[in-house]
Design a protein around this motif. Structure first.
Motif, PDB file in Angstrom:
ATOM      1  N   VAL A 189       5.176  10.488  -2.883  1.00  0.00           N
ATOM      2  CA  VAL A 189       3.921  10.171  -2.217  1.00  0.00           C
ATOM      3  C   VAL A 189       4.075   9.004  -1.243  1.00  0.00           C
ATOM      4  CG1 VAL A 189       3.183   8.746  -4.193  1.00  0.00           C
ATOM      5  CG2 VAL A 189       1.492   9.572  -2.554  1.00  0.00           C
ATOM      6  N   TRP A 231       0.789  -1.230   0.000  1.00  0.00           N
ATOM      7  CA  TRP A 231       0.000   0.000   0.000  1.00  0.00           C
ATOM      8  C   TRP A 231       0.822   1.282   0.000  1.00  0.00           C
ATOM      9  CZ3 TRP A 231       0.970   2.897   4.324  1.00  0.00           C
ATOM     10  CH2 TRP A 231       1.464   2.229   5.443  1.00  0.00           C
ATOM     11  N   ASP A 232       2.121   1.209   0.259  1.00  0.00           N
ATOM     12  CA  ASP A 232       2.955   2.412   0.211  1.00  0.00           C
ATOM     13  C   ASP A 232       3.848   2.437  -1.028  1.00  0.00           C
ATOM     14  OD1 ASP A 232       4.604   0.355   0.998  1.00  0.00           O
ATOM     15  OD2 ASP A 232       5.656   1.515   2.545  1.00  0.00           O
ATOM     16  N   ILE A 285       2.796   9.070   2.568  1.00  0.00           N
ATOM     17  CA  ILE A 285       1.841   8.081   3.069  1.00  0.00           C
ATOM     18  C   ILE A 285       2.391   7.370   4.305  1.00  0.00           C
ATOM     19  CG2 ILE A 285       0.912   5.788   2.535  1.00  0.00           C
ATOM     20  CD1 ILE A 285      -0.892   7.883   1.444  1.00  0.00           C
ATOM     21  N   ARG A 286       3.661   6.998   4.260  1.00  0.00           N
ATOM     22  CA  ARG A 286       4.275   6.350   5.423  1.00  0.00           C
ATOM     23  C   ARG A 286       4.341   7.312   6.607  1.00  0.00           C
ATOM     24  NH1 ARG A 286       7.282   4.099   1.185  1.00  0.00           N
ATOM     25  NH2 ARG A 286       8.873   5.725   1.317  1.00  0.00           N
ATOM     26  N   TYR A 306      -3.780  12.386  -6.743  1.00  0.00           N
ATOM     27  CA  TYR A 306      -2.350  12.157  -6.962  1.00  0.00           C
ATOM     28  C   TYR A 306      -2.161  11.953  -8.461  1.00  0.00           C
ATOM     29  CZ  TYR A 306      -2.292  10.755  -1.937  1.00  0.00           C
ATOM     30  OH  TYR A 306      -2.421  10.685  -0.570  1.00  0.00           O
ATOM     31  N   ASN A 339      -4.618   0.766   2.551  1.00  0.00           N
ATOM     32  CA  ASN A 339      -4.082  -0.361   3.340  1.00  0.00           C
ATOM     33  C   ASN A 339      -5.176  -1.300   3.843  1.00  0.00           C
ATOM     34  OD1 ASN A 339      -5.224   0.782   5.669  1.00  0.00           O
ATOM     35  ND2 ASN A 339      -3.272   1.363   6.588  1.00  0.00           N
ATOM     36  N   ASP A 351      -6.685   8.463   2.889  1.00  0.00           N
ATOM     37  CA  ASP A 351      -5.938   7.809   1.820  1.00  0.00           C
ATOM     38  C   ASP A 351      -5.259   6.550   2.350  1.00  0.00           C
ATOM     39  OD1 ASP A 351      -6.693  10.140   0.528  1.00  0.00           O
ATOM     40  OD2 ASP A 351      -4.678  11.015   0.520  1.00  0.00           O
ATOM     41  N   VAL A 352      -4.665   6.672   3.534  1.00  0.00           N
ATOM     42  CA  VAL A 352      -3.984   5.531   4.143  1.00  0.00           C
ATOM     43  C   VAL A 352      -4.983   4.433   4.503  1.00  0.00           C
ATOM     44  CG1 VAL A 352      -2.536   4.762   6.058  1.00  0.00           C
ATOM     45  CG2 VAL A 352      -2.147   7.016   5.040  1.00  0.00           C
ATOM     46  N   VAL A 359      -2.321  15.028   1.453  1.00  0.00           N
ATOM     47  CA  VAL A 359      -2.321  13.608   1.806  1.00  0.00           C
ATOM     48  C   VAL A 359      -3.134  13.460   3.082  1.00  0.00           C
ATOM     49  CG1 VAL A 359      -0.905  11.624   2.423  1.00  0.00           C
ATOM     50  CG2 VAL A 359      -0.076  13.282   0.734  1.00  0.00           C
ATOM     51  N   PHE A 370       0.943   7.391   8.219  1.00  0.00           N
ATOM     52  CA  PHE A 370       0.708   6.132   8.927  1.00  0.00           C
ATOM     53  C   PHE A 370       1.490   6.071  10.239  1.00  0.00           C
ATOM     54  CE2 PHE A 370       1.783   1.624   9.691  1.00  0.00           C
ATOM     55  CZ  PHE A 370       0.510   1.092   9.796  1.00  0.00           C
TER      56      PHE A 370
END
Length: 353
Positions: free
Chosen positions: A330, A17-18, A334-335, A133, A53, A48-49, A44, A338
């Motif tokens: 991105v 997912w990342d 994203i990480r 994105y 995921n 989105d996360v 972001v 999270f």
């Protein structure tokens, strides 16, 4: 069938997912009520996360996410009267509705039972909605928000989900001078809640679990800060104090919901703005009785509210705390979301051609 092709950073496998790959895809089929936007910035969001995921369930991969979108208008349908080519505009977390129900006809289109999300949903003709994105997006004009000159695009982007998600319940529940407002959880949503509650004139108390963000919270303008830590009695000094409590917590584990509700004034409102993966904790009906507490939620906001929020930001000089990254980074953003590293929103700048 649309002959236009857009390009975006997509997740193709929920187990990765990342990891993002550039892909081409077909946008929605053009209608004369639409606006087409060349994207310059996209925030972001925690959503989105949760989507990519699988925290909120399966996603229709491959998927381009992102619903805090700002750009320039490059095409306008013949039935659109209030937007023109060259305008700077934004799109948030909703891209469509039925336009004919009670909600749509009362400026509550964000509660339309047939609403369509900006990404991960499908139009009636089967076209998948893809997010920001990407190079561009098409949207019905009702979900396109002109950006005032006093708000920079990089600042406007994250207002279109995170900002609106807290502005709407604050506005609808009477936040203003003479009101006492509590914000629980000071992350991306919570930092916006402080900014907007203060701009609306309320007395604001921020509740945070540790002293790690105290200096930030002071700089954001909160009048009072409560560090809850492991204190089971944190709520007692605030019994029946607050007219509105906005909870932006992203986790419901060990959430002291009954204690939060006890801090409301008579008929006060506790609004759940954060959306944890796990269910809210169970609660006895008796926890609602002593002060007539109201427990409720909120879903983004209407166009009327979005425009009012953006105008307030322009008039008050509200600027979110952001970190800008090129869109190709991105995965890093994203990480960061999270891992709760954002201070307090990531905003991606366009790098696709």
């Amino acid at each position: 069938m649309s002959e236009t092709v857009f390009k975006g950073y997509a997740v193709k496998d929920g187990s990765k997912w990342d990891e993002f790959e550039v892909m081409e895809y077909q946008p929605k089929n053009w209608e004369e009520t639409d606006v087409e936007i060349a994207i310059t910035h996209c925030g972001v969001c925690g959503s989105d996360v949760h989507t990519i995921n699988g925290g909120w369930g399966g996603a229709p991969y491959p998927l381009v996410v992102g619903h805090e979108i700002v750009g320039k208008v490059i095409r306008v349908g013949s039935q659109v009267k209030d937007i023109k080519v060259g305008d700077r505009v934004g799109v948030g977390a909703q891209i469509s509705a039925c336009y004919d129900c009670r909600a749509c006809n009362s400026n509550n289109e964000n509660y339309c039972p047939k609403q369509t999300d900006t990404y991960g949903h499908f139009y009636p003709d089967g076209i998948k909605t893809m997010g920001g994105y990407s190079t561009a997006i098409r949207a019905n004009h009702r979900f396109v928000f002109p950006i005032p000159d006093g708000v920079e695009s990089r600042h406007a982007a994250s207002m279109l989900c995170a900002g609106l998600t807290v502005y709407s319940p604050l506005s609808r529940n009477g936040c203003g001078p003479g009101k006492k407002v509590a914000i629980i959880g000071i992350g991306g949503l919570g930092h916006y809640a402080i900014l907007f509650a203060k701009a609306l004139g309320a007395e604001v108390t921020a509740f945070t679990q540790s002293d790690r963000k105290v200096k930030d919270i002071e700089a954001l303008g909160a009048d009072h800060i409560v560090i809850t830590g492991n204190d089971a009695n944190f709520h007692k000094p605030y019994d029946r104090q607050f007219d509105i409590i906005v909870c932006t917590r992203d986790s419901s584990r060990d959430m002291p919901l009954a204690e939060y509700l006890s801090m409301l004034w008579v008929n006060g409102k506790f609004i759940v703005a954060g959306l944890p993966d796990d269910p809210l904790p169970p609660i006895s009906a008796f926890a609602l009785l002593p002060n007539g507490a109201n427990l409720g939620g909120s879903h983004i906001g209407s166009k009327v509210e979005a425009l009012a929020m953006l105008q307030l930001a322009a008039e008050k000089g509200i600027k979110p705390w952001i970190e800008e990254l090129p869109m190709k980074d991105v995965g890093k953003a994203i990480r960061g979301v999270f891992q709760n590293k954002a201070r307090y929103r990531y905003v991606l700048t366009q790098d696709l051609v």
